[in-house]
Design an enzyme around this catalytic site. Structure first.
Site, PDB file in Angstrom:
ATOM      1  N   CYS A 160       0.881  -1.081  -0.078  1.00 55.68           N
ATOM      2  CA  CYS A 160      -0.026  -0.082  -0.074  1.00 55.68           C
ATOM      3  C   CYS A 160       0.783   1.321  -0.027  1.00 55.68           C
ATOM      4  CB  CYS A 160      -0.973  -0.106   1.241  1.00 55.68           C
ATOM      5  SG  CYS A 160      -1.758   1.401   1.380  1.00 55.68           S
ATOM      6  N   CYS A 169      -0.461   4.389   2.179  1.00 50.27           N
ATOM      7  CA  CYS A 169      -0.289   4.011   3.789  1.00 50.27           C
ATOM      8  C   CYS A 169       1.212   4.035   4.057  1.00 50.27           C
ATOM      9  CB  CYS A 169      -0.444   2.476   4.087  1.00 50.27           C
ATOM     10  SG  CYS A 169      -1.943   2.002   3.299  1.00 50.27           S
ATOM     11  N   ASP A 170       2.188   3.832   3.264  1.00 50.13           N
ATOM     12  CA  ASP A 170       3.438   3.511   3.521  1.00 50.13           C
ATOM     13  C   ASP A 170       4.545   4.425   2.787  1.00 50.13           C
ATOM     14  OD1 ASP A 170       2.741   1.604   5.448  1.00 50.13           O
ATOM     15  OD2 ASP A 170       3.038  -0.184   3.878  1.00 50.13           O
TER      16      ASP A 170
END
Ligand code: NAP
Length: 310
Positions: A136, A139-140
Site C-alpha cells: 500500500c 499507507c507507507d
C-alpha cells in the site's frame, strides 16, 4: 443469542456494497450492510482517484469513500461493523454467523467482499512485511522520504502508485516482467515523463534481502542473468486475490482464481445470492464498475424478493 431477520444482507462496505446499500435504503428494503473494518474498501489504499465521473478535478480515495458512505447514510442504511465467520447460502433463507456471536438471516444476500493485494511469494517477502515490504503506497509512502525504492508490477496500480511514491522517494525503480506496461496510456505517459522513475524490464524479483529491514532485492532477468538492486523499500503491486475465506465455496460457483461467477444481473448460481465488485469474476476492476454492479445487484435482489410468495 437471537436471530435477527432482514430482507437483504449486503456483505462488504466498498463501492459495490455502499451503492447496493444506497439503493436498498432508497427502495425501503429492510437491509443491513455488514463491514468488518471501516467502509471504503480498497479505494482507501489509493491516494488519488482521477477517473470517477462527477469529480472533474479528481478526488482522494478517502474523500470519495467518505462521500459514498455519507450518501448511503443520508437514506438511513443500517450498518453493522462485524466480521462474518461463516454462512449458509443454500435454501430459501440464508444464514450468516458473525464473530460477535450473532446469527442473521435473509432471503437475499449480496456479496461485495472485494479483493486484496496479491503477494509475489519469494524468500524474504513474509519475513520483511512491514519492514520495507509493502502492498500500500498510500499507507507507507511517507516512510521512504529521500530513499531508493522498488515497485513490482506493470498494471494501473503499480504505475499510479509509482508516480505517487515520487512525492517521497529519491528514486523509484519499477520492475516489470515484460517489456510493455498494462497500465492505461495516460498513466504510462506520466510515468515515462517522471525523472525519478526508472524501469527494469523483462525481470522478476526472486528474493528480498535484509536482516531487520529491506536492504536489497534480488532480480532474475528473463535472459537468465541475475542482479541485485539496493533499496530500502519494495512495493508489491501485482494485482488482487479474492476475499473469499468466509464464503461457502462448496456452494458458490467460482472461477479458477476463486472469484464468484455471476450473470449480467449479478446473480450467482444460488437463487437469492448476488455478487458485485472486485469479488466477481471479471476482467476490469474499476471503482465505477463496482458501484454500477452494486446498483445492478440490489435491483436484481429487489426483483427476486418481489417474486417470493407471501
Ligand atoms: P493488474 O491489472 O492485474 O496488473 C498486475 C500487474 O502485475 C501486471 O502488469 C502483471 O504483469 C504483473 N504481475 C502479475 N503477477 C505477477 C508476478 N507474479 N510477478 C511479477 N509481476 C506480476 O492489477 P492491478 O494493477 O493491481 O489492478 C487491478 C485492477 O484494478 C485492474 O482491473 C486495474 O485496471 C484496476 N485499477 C484501476 C485504476 C485506475 O483506473 N486508475 C487504478 C488501480 C487499479 P503482466 O502485465 O505481464 O500480466
Amino acid at each position: 443469542m437471537n436471530t435477527i431477520e432482514y430482507q437483504l444482507i449486503i456483505i462488504g462496505g466498498g463501492p459495490a456494497g455502499l451503492t447496493a446499500g444506497l439503493y436498498a435504503a432508497r427502495g425501503r428494503v429492510k437491509a443491513l450492510l455488514i463491514e468488518k473494518g471501516a467502509t471504503g474498501g480498497q479505494v482507501l489504499l489509493t491516494d488519488w482517484v482521477d477517473n470517477y465521473p462527477g469529480f472533474a478535478e479528481g478526488v482522494t480515495g478517502f474523500e470519495l469513500m467518505d462521500t459514498m458512505t455519507a450518501h448511503a447514510d443520508r437514506f438511513g442504511l443500517e450498518k453493522k461493523f462485524a466480521a462474518v465467520e461463516s454462512m449458509d447460502l443454500q435454501g430459501d433463507v440464508k444464514t450468516l454467523h458473525l464473530d460477535s456471536g450473532e446469527t442473521l438471516t435473509a432471503p437475499a444476500v449480496i456479496l461485495c467482499t472485494g479483493a486484496k493485494p496479491r503477494k509475489i511469494g519469494v524468500p524474504g517477502e513474509e519475513e520483511l512485511q512491514g519492514k520495507g515490504v509493502s502492498y500500500c503506497a498510500t499507507c507507507d509512502g511517507p516512510f521512504y522520504r529521500n530513499q531508493e525504492i522498488a515497485v513490482v508490477g506493470g498494471g494501473n496500480t503499480a504505475i499510479q502508485e509509482a508516480i505517487h511514491l515520487t512525492k517521497f522517494a529519491k528514486k523509484v525503480t519499477v520492475i516489470h516482467r515484460r517489456d510493455s506496461l498494462r497500465a492505461t496510456a495516460i498513466m504510462q505517459e506520466k510515468a515515462f515523463a517522471e525523472p525519478k522513475i526508472n524501469f527494469i524490464w523483462n525481470a522478476q524479483v526472486s528474493g528480498i534481502v535484509g536482516t531487520d529491514s529491506v536492504e536489497a532485492v534480488n532480480i532474475r532477468h528473463n535472459d537468465g542473468s541475475e542482479s541485485v538492486l539496493p533499496v530500502t523499500g519494495i512495493f508489491v503491486l501485482i494485482g488482487v486475490a479474492p476475499n473469499n475465506e468466509m464464503l461457502p465455496l462448496n456452494q458458490l460457483q467460482t472461477d479458477a482464481g476463486g472469484f464468484i461467477i455471476t450473470n449480467s444481473e449479478m446473480r450467482t448460481n444460488l437463487p437469492g445470492v448476488f455478487a458485485a465488485g472486485d469479488i466477481r469474476s471479471k476482467l476490469f476492476r474499476q471503482i465505477i464498475n463496482a458501484a454500477g454492479e452494486g446498483a445492478n445487484a440490489e435491483l436484481a435482489a429487489e426483483h427476486y424478493l418481489s417474486s417470493l410468495p407471501g
